[in-house]
Write a protein that holds these residues in place. Sequence first.
Motif, PDB file in Angstrom:
ATOM      1  N   LEU A  37     -32.479  17.711 -51.498  1.00  0.00           N
ATOM      2  CA  LEU A  37     -31.443  18.121 -50.539  1.00  0.00           C
ATOM      3  C   LEU A  37     -30.301  17.116 -50.545  1.00  0.00           C
ATOM      4  O   LEU A  37     -30.492  15.943 -50.892  1.00  0.00           O
ATOM      5  CB  LEU A  37     -32.016  18.276 -49.123  1.00  0.00           C
ATOM      6  CG  LEU A  37     -32.247  17.013 -48.269  1.00  0.00           C
ATOM      7  CD1 LEU A  37     -32.429  17.404 -46.812  1.00  0.00           C
ATOM      8  CD2 LEU A  37     -33.451  16.231 -48.740  1.00  0.00           C
ATOM      9  N   THR A  40     -26.138  12.560 -46.361  1.00  0.00           N
ATOM     10  CA  THR A  40     -25.242  11.423 -46.136  1.00  0.00           C
ATOM     11  C   THR A  40     -25.933  10.342 -45.302  1.00  0.00           C
ATOM     12  O   THR A  40     -25.483   9.199 -45.289  1.00  0.00           O
ATOM     13  CB  THR A  40     -23.944  11.847 -45.409  1.00  0.00           C
ATOM     14  OG1 THR A  40     -24.302  12.636 -44.294  1.00  0.00           O
ATOM     15  CG2 THR A  40     -23.013  12.616 -46.312  1.00  0.00           C
ATOM     16  N   ALA A  41     -26.996  10.732 -44.587  1.00  0.00           N
ATOM     17  CA  ALA A  41     -27.666   9.774 -43.693  1.00  0.00           C
ATOM     18  C   ALA A  41     -28.649   8.915 -44.477  1.00  0.00           C
ATOM     19  O   ALA A  41     -29.871   8.959 -44.281  1.00  0.00           O
ATOM     20  CB  ALA A  41     -28.362  10.513 -42.554  1.00  0.00           C
ATOM     21  N   THR A  62     -37.529  20.264 -47.480  1.00  0.00           N
ATOM     22  CA  THR A  62     -37.860  19.134 -48.350  1.00  0.00           C
ATOM     23  C   THR A  62     -38.543  18.004 -47.568  1.00  0.00           C
ATOM     24  O   THR A  62     -39.269  17.201 -48.148  1.00  0.00           O
ATOM     25  CB  THR A  62     -36.571  18.613 -49.035  1.00  0.00           C
ATOM     26  OG1 THR A  62     -35.842  19.729 -49.538  1.00  0.00           O
ATOM     27  CG2 THR A  62     -36.863  17.678 -50.184  1.00  0.00           C
ATOM     28  N   SER A  90     -27.154  23.944 -49.357  1.00  0.00           N
ATOM     29  CA  SER A  90     -27.074  25.356 -48.958  1.00  0.00           C
ATOM     30  C   SER A  90     -28.462  25.966 -48.797  1.00  0.00           C
ATOM     31  O   SER A  90     -29.302  25.847 -49.702  1.00  0.00           O
ATOM     32  CB  SER A  90     -26.295  26.134 -50.025  1.00  0.00           C
ATOM     33  OG  SER A  90     -26.571  27.499 -49.891  1.00  0.00           O
ATOM     34  N   ARG A  98     -32.153  24.932 -57.234  1.00  0.00           N
ATOM     35  CA  ARG A  98     -30.977  24.072 -57.007  1.00  0.00           C
ATOM     36  C   ARG A  98     -30.653  23.210 -58.232  1.00  0.00           C
ATOM     37  O   ARG A  98     -29.527  22.729 -58.366  1.00  0.00           O
ATOM     38  CB  ARG A  98     -31.223  23.163 -55.793  1.00  0.00           C
ATOM     39  CG  ARG A  98     -31.199  23.930 -54.479  1.00  0.00           C
ATOM     40  CD  ARG A  98     -31.388  23.007 -53.298  1.00  0.00           C
ATOM     41  NE  ARG A  98     -31.241  23.750 -52.055  1.00  0.00           N
ATOM     42  CZ  ARG A  98     -31.660  23.335 -50.877  1.00  0.00           C
ATOM     43  NH1 ARG A  98     -32.262  22.169 -50.776  1.00  0.00           N
ATOM     44  NH2 ARG A  98     -31.481  24.063 -49.804  1.00  0.00           N
ATOM     45  N   PHE A 160     -15.178  17.111 -48.678  1.00  0.00           N
ATOM     46  CA  PHE A 160     -15.491  16.152 -49.734  1.00  0.00           C
ATOM     47  C   PHE A 160     -14.190  15.493 -50.188  1.00  0.00           C
ATOM     48  O   PHE A 160     -13.161  16.161 -50.345  1.00  0.00           O
ATOM     49  CB  PHE A 160     -16.167  16.857 -50.911  1.00  0.00           C
ATOM     50  CG  PHE A 160     -17.544  17.360 -50.557  1.00  0.00           C
ATOM     51  CD1 PHE A 160     -18.595  16.475 -50.377  1.00  0.00           C
ATOM     52  CD2 PHE A 160     -17.781  18.715 -50.372  1.00  0.00           C
ATOM     53  CE1 PHE A 160     -19.866  16.923 -50.029  1.00  0.00           C
ATOM     54  CE2 PHE A 160     -19.041  19.177 -50.033  1.00  0.00           C
ATOM     55  CZ  PHE A 160     -20.080  18.273 -49.859  1.00  0.00           C
TER      56      PHE A 160
END
Length: 166
Positions: A37, A40-41, A62, A90, A98, A160
């Motif tokens: 997946l 950003t964290a 996940t 997504s 993916r 982005f």
Amino acid sequence: MNSETPMSSDLFKQSMRLLAGGVCIVATSDNGEWHGLTMTAVCSLTIDPPSLIACVNRGAGTRGIISVTRRVSVNILSDDHAGLAERFGSPALRGPDRFDSHDWTELASGVPALVDALAVLDCEVIRETELGQHSVFFFEVKNSRLQPDRKPLVHFNREFCAVQPV
Ligand SMILES: Cc1cc2nc3c(=O)[nH]c(=O)nc-3n(C[C@H](O)[C@H](O)[C@H](O)COP(=O)(O)O)c2cc1C
């Protein structure tokens, strides 16, 4: 600057959107089946041991897989990977599907590694705890593969962006 406003969940989201972040794909292999997946964290924690924390929503499929496999790659994305970040963020695509759009390989530990990532960190889960809607994973970094000549992808205010020196 505006006056202070008491915190609400909307205001918290608005506030955190202003914290620009590098973008990663955290990926794992469940008996040879790849999952991952967009995140950003992800944040550096300690140098000794070399470790990171990663906060995964408990609703993410996940999350439970990482809890079981306990081995992940953290693939730090480049500024040409915005489409890939959307793909792994997504709900329309899941699990192995993916991985179809780009070249991935497997590290010796068995986790998927994005061939043209800015960096790939091969990590072991050393601890997991929960707070609210999130699982906080502590990863110890065992190996890394770097391509520092590439430029990072950044997520800021729901877009982005590429980084420019100031
Ligand atoms: C730019 C971006 C950053 C994201 N950061 C996080 C994150 O830090 N933690 C998280 O749990 N989900 C994050 N997400 C959302 C997940 O990538 C998304 O919910 C994904 O579909 C979960 O997949 P899964 O349910 O197959 O695990 C982010 C999505 C995007 C596009």
